[in-house]
Design a protein around this motif. Structure first.
Motif, mmCIF file in Angstrom:
data_model
loop_
_atom_site.group_PDB
_atom_site.id
_atom_site.type_symbol
_atom_site.label_atom_id
_atom_site.label_comp_id
_atom_site.label_asym_id
_atom_site.label_seq_id
_atom_site.Cartn_x
_atom_site.Cartn_y
_atom_site.Cartn_z
ATOM 1 N N ALA A 74 11.689 15.763 6.694
ATOM 2 C CA ALA A 74 11.882 17.036 6.334
ATOM 3 C C ALA A 74 11.325 17.525 4.998
ATOM 4 O O ALA A 74 10.938 18.621 5.009
ATOM 5 N N LEU A 75 11.043 16.729 4.239
ATOM 6 C CA LEU A 75 10.266 16.839 2.913
ATOM 7 C C LEU A 75 8.776 16.739 2.946
ATOM 8 O O LEU A 75 8.261 17.088 1.772
ATOM 9 N N GLY A 76 8.410 16.647 4.056
ATOM 10 C CA GLY A 76 6.980 16.292 4.270
ATOM 11 C C GLY A 76 6.430 14.845 4.152
ATOM 12 O O GLY A 76 5.068 14.357 4.112
ATOM 13 N N LEU A 77 7.420 13.829 3.607
ATOM 14 C CA LEU A 77 6.751 12.556 3.528
ATOM 15 C C LEU A 77 6.831 11.711 4.954
ATOM 16 O O LEU A 77 7.324 12.509 5.878
ATOM 17 N N ASP A 78 6.193 10.615 5.012
ATOM 18 C CA ASP A 78 6.036 9.808 6.139
ATOM 19 C C ASP A 78 7.120 8.546 5.896
ATOM 20 O O ASP A 78 6.985 8.220 4.668
ATOM 21 N N ALA A 79 7.389 7.816 6.876
ATOM 22 C CA ALA A 79 8.265 6.762 6.766
ATOM 23 C C ALA A 79 7.905 5.597 7.519
ATOM 24 O O ALA A 79 7.326 5.804 8.578
ATOM 25 N N GLY A 80 7.946 4.347 7.033
ATOM 26 C CA GLY A 80 7.885 3.085 7.998
ATOM 27 C C GLY A 80 8.982 2.348 7.864
ATOM 28 O O GLY A 80 8.961 1.273 6.856
ATOM 29 N N PRO A 81 10.097 2.342 8.692
ATOM 30 C CA PRO A 81 10.896 1.396 8.440
ATOM 31 C C PRO A 81 10.629 0.122 9.120
ATOM 32 O O PRO A 81 9.936 0.085 10.059
ATOM 33 N N MET A 82 11.402 -0.796 8.617
ATOM 34 C CA MET A 82 11.040 -2.198 8.944
ATOM 35 C C MET A 82 12.073 -3.189 8.922
ATOM 36 O O MET A 82 12.901 -3.160 7.747
ATOM 37 N N SER A 83 11.882 -4.111 9.452
ATOM 38 C CA SER A 83 12.807 -5.660 9.121
ATOM 39 C C SER A 83 11.735 -6.670 8.805
ATOM 40 O O SER A 83 10.626 -5.980 8.172
ATOM 41 N N GLY A 84 11.714 -7.847 8.998
ATOM 42 C CA GLY A 84 10.481 -8.533 8.652
ATOM 43 C C GLY A 84 10.514 -9.035 6.900
ATOM 44 O O GLY A 84 9.551 -8.708 6.224
ATOM 45 N N GLY A 112 0.878 -1.115 -0.145
ATOM 46 C CA GLY A 112 0.014 -0.015 0.006
ATOM 47 C C GLY A 112 0.816 1.017 -0.022
ATOM 48 O O GLY A 112 0.131 2.211 -0.119
ATOM 49 N N ALA A 113 2.240 1.241 0.192
ATOM 50 C CA ALA A 113 2.767 2.413 0.131
ATOM 51 C C ALA A 113 3.262 2.699 -1.262
ATOM 52 O O ALA A 113 3.521 1.865 -2.189
ATOM 53 N N PRO A 114 3.514 3.956 -1.479
ATOM 54 C CA PRO A 114 3.614 4.338 -2.924
ATOM 55 C C PRO A 114 5.153 3.923 -3.289
ATOM 56 O O PRO A 114 5.257 3.695 -4.327
ATOM 57 N N VAL A 115 6.057 3.904 -2.327
ATOM 58 C CA VAL A 115 7.484 3.708 -2.661
ATOM 59 C C VAL A 115 8.023 3.011 -1.524
ATOM 60 O O VAL A 115 7.813 3.309 -0.198
ATOM 61 N N THR A 116 8.785 1.841 -1.616
ATOM 62 C CA THR A 116 9.662 1.266 -0.682
ATOM 63 C C THR A 116 11.142 1.401 -0.838
ATOM 64 O O THR A 116 11.367 1.032 -1.967
ATOM 65 N N ALA A 117 11.505 1.943 -0.012
ATOM 66 C CA ALA A 117 13.206 1.962 -0.108
ATOM 67 C C ALA A 117 13.948 0.708 0.416
ATOM 68 O O ALA A 117 13.675 0.584 1.638
ATOM 69 N N ILE A 118 14.521 0.089 -0.489
ATOM 70 C CA ILE A 118 15.377 -0.996 -0.074
ATOM 71 C C ILE A 118 16.928 -0.341 0.370
ATOM 72 O O ILE A 118 17.466 0.222 -0.530
ATOM 73 N N ILE A 119 17.255 -0.340 1.486
ATOM 74 C CA ILE A 119 18.464 0.225 2.058
ATOM 75 C C ILE A 119 19.481 -1.029 2.108
ATOM 76 O O ILE A 119 19.330 -2.026 2.880
ATOM 77 N N ALA A 120 20.422 -0.886 1.173
ATOM 78 C CA ALA A 120 21.568 -2.005 1.174
ATOM 79 C C ALA A 120 22.871 -1.196 1.313
ATOM 80 O O ALA A 120 22.852 -0.010 1.249
ATOM 81 N N PRO A 156 21.304 -9.694 -7.654
ATOM 82 C CA PRO A 156 21.850 -10.857 -8.054
ATOM 83 C C PRO A 156 23.221 -10.861 -8.292
ATOM 84 O O PRO A 156 23.778 -12.146 -8.093
ATOM 85 N N ASP A 157 23.981 -9.942 -8.300
ATOM 86 C CA ASP A 157 25.331 -10.116 -8.648
ATOM 87 C C ASP A 157 26.201 -10.285 -7.217
ATOM 88 O O ASP A 157 27.367 -10.543 -7.190
ATOM 89 N N GLY A 158 25.686 -10.001 -6.065
ATOM 90 C CA GLY A 158 26.251 -10.354 -4.800
ATOM 91 C C GLY A 158 26.817 -9.079 -4.163
ATOM 92 O O GLY A 158 27.339 -9.192 -3.053
ATOM 93 N N ARG A 159 27.191 -7.912 -4.792
ATOM 94 C CA ARG A 159 28.052 -7.055 -4.271
ATOM 95 C C ARG A 159 27.168 -6.080 -3.413
ATOM 96 O O ARG A 159 27.723 -5.773 -2.237
ATOM 97 N N PHE A 160 25.956 -5.858 -3.686
ATOM 98 C CA PHE A 160 25.191 -5.168 -2.594
ATOM 99 C C PHE A 160 24.295 -6.264 -1.800
ATOM 100 O O PHE A 160 23.901 -7.386 -2.379
ATOM 101 N N LYS A 161 24.110 -5.989 -0.521
ATOM 102 C CA LYS A 161 23.403 -6.724 0.337
ATOM 103 C C LYS A 161 22.324 -5.596 1.150
ATOM 104 O O LYS A 161 22.703 -4.733 1.822
ATOM 105 N N VAL A 162 21.243 -6.273 1.338
ATOM 106 C CA VAL A 162 20.112 -5.648 1.870
ATOM 107 C C VAL A 162 20.231 -5.311 3.471
ATOM 108 O O VAL A 162 20.835 -6.261 4.061
ATOM 109 N N ASN A 163 19.775 -4.255 3.934
ATOM 110 C CA ASN A 163 20.121 -3.811 5.318
ATOM 111 C C ASN A 163 18.610 -3.814 5.968
ATOM 112 O O ASN A 163 18.331 -4.543 6.664
ATOM 113 N N PHE A 164 17.853 -2.940 5.562
ATOM 114 C CA PHE A 164 16.432 -2.823 6.026
ATOM 115 C C PHE A 164 15.507 -2.281 4.940
ATOM 116 O O PHE A 164 16.162 -1.758 4.070
#
Length: 197
Positions: free
Chosen positions: A139-149, A80-88, A161-169
């Protein structure tokens, strides 16, 4: 010397800000995502290492890939979120140090020759950068929902898929709908957390 921010700014960034579980259907456009990066990139990292790498998941196809990796309790709010940021984190972030931290010519070799130090530094600093992203979004007026899970191996396979980047949250982003919020959780008291030595 900087002056303290006013109460309205402090409330927006932290005191009244919430982790949102529900968002309106207002889209987050490319310009806003560019502004978000251009703001949070200035947050400090050790040796200016900047290991965070971000995927803004917005398309239906990318959302379907992400959905398959989520714990059941995170599916509805993420879809339901417009965007999800994968922090890697870039496991070879040190390849950029010759240009990003030129004051120390040996910086790259220090990390390239020590996998444990590189991994710890990438995780610690990409976590910091993810937190900066949350504050910049607010600060830009957006809301955030950080998560694990989520299943990290599945996220990595789908998006890195190349393995260089790894997801954090993950961080859901958009304009929040407060009807999905839980009651505000308490915070530990100063004396329970802080020791002045």
């Amino acid at each position: 010397m900087n002056a303290p921010l006013n109460d309205a700014a402090l409330d927006q960034l932290l005191r009244s800000a919430r982790t949102f579980n529900k968002f309106t259907d207002r889209p987050v456009d490319d310009t806003t995502l560019q502004q978000l990066y251009d703001l949070f990139k200035w947050g400090p990292t050790s040796m200016n290492c900047q290991p965070a790498r971000i995927v803004f998941v917005r398309s239906a196809e990318a959302k379907a890939q992400l959905k398959a990796t989520l714990a059941p309790g995170n599916v509805d709010k993420t879809m339901g979120a417009p965007v999800t940021a994968i922090i890697a984190q870039d496991t070879a972030f040190f390849d950029h140090l010759p240009t990003q931290f030129p004051v120390m010519p040996t910086a790259r070799d220090m990390f390239a020759g020590n996998a444990g130090l590189a991994a710890d530094t990438a995780f610690r600093n990409s976590s910091l950068q993810g937190a900066y992203l949350i504050l910049a979004a607010r600060a830009l007026g957006l809301d955030a929902g950080p998560m694990s899970g989520f299943n990290p191996a599945a996220v990595n396979e789908a998006f890195f898929p190349d393995g260089r980047f790894k997801v954090n949250f993950l961080v859901n982003l958009g304009w929040g709908d407060a009807s999905g919020n839980y009651p505000r959780g308490p915070r530990l008291a100063f004396e329970d957390v802080v020791r002045i030595a």
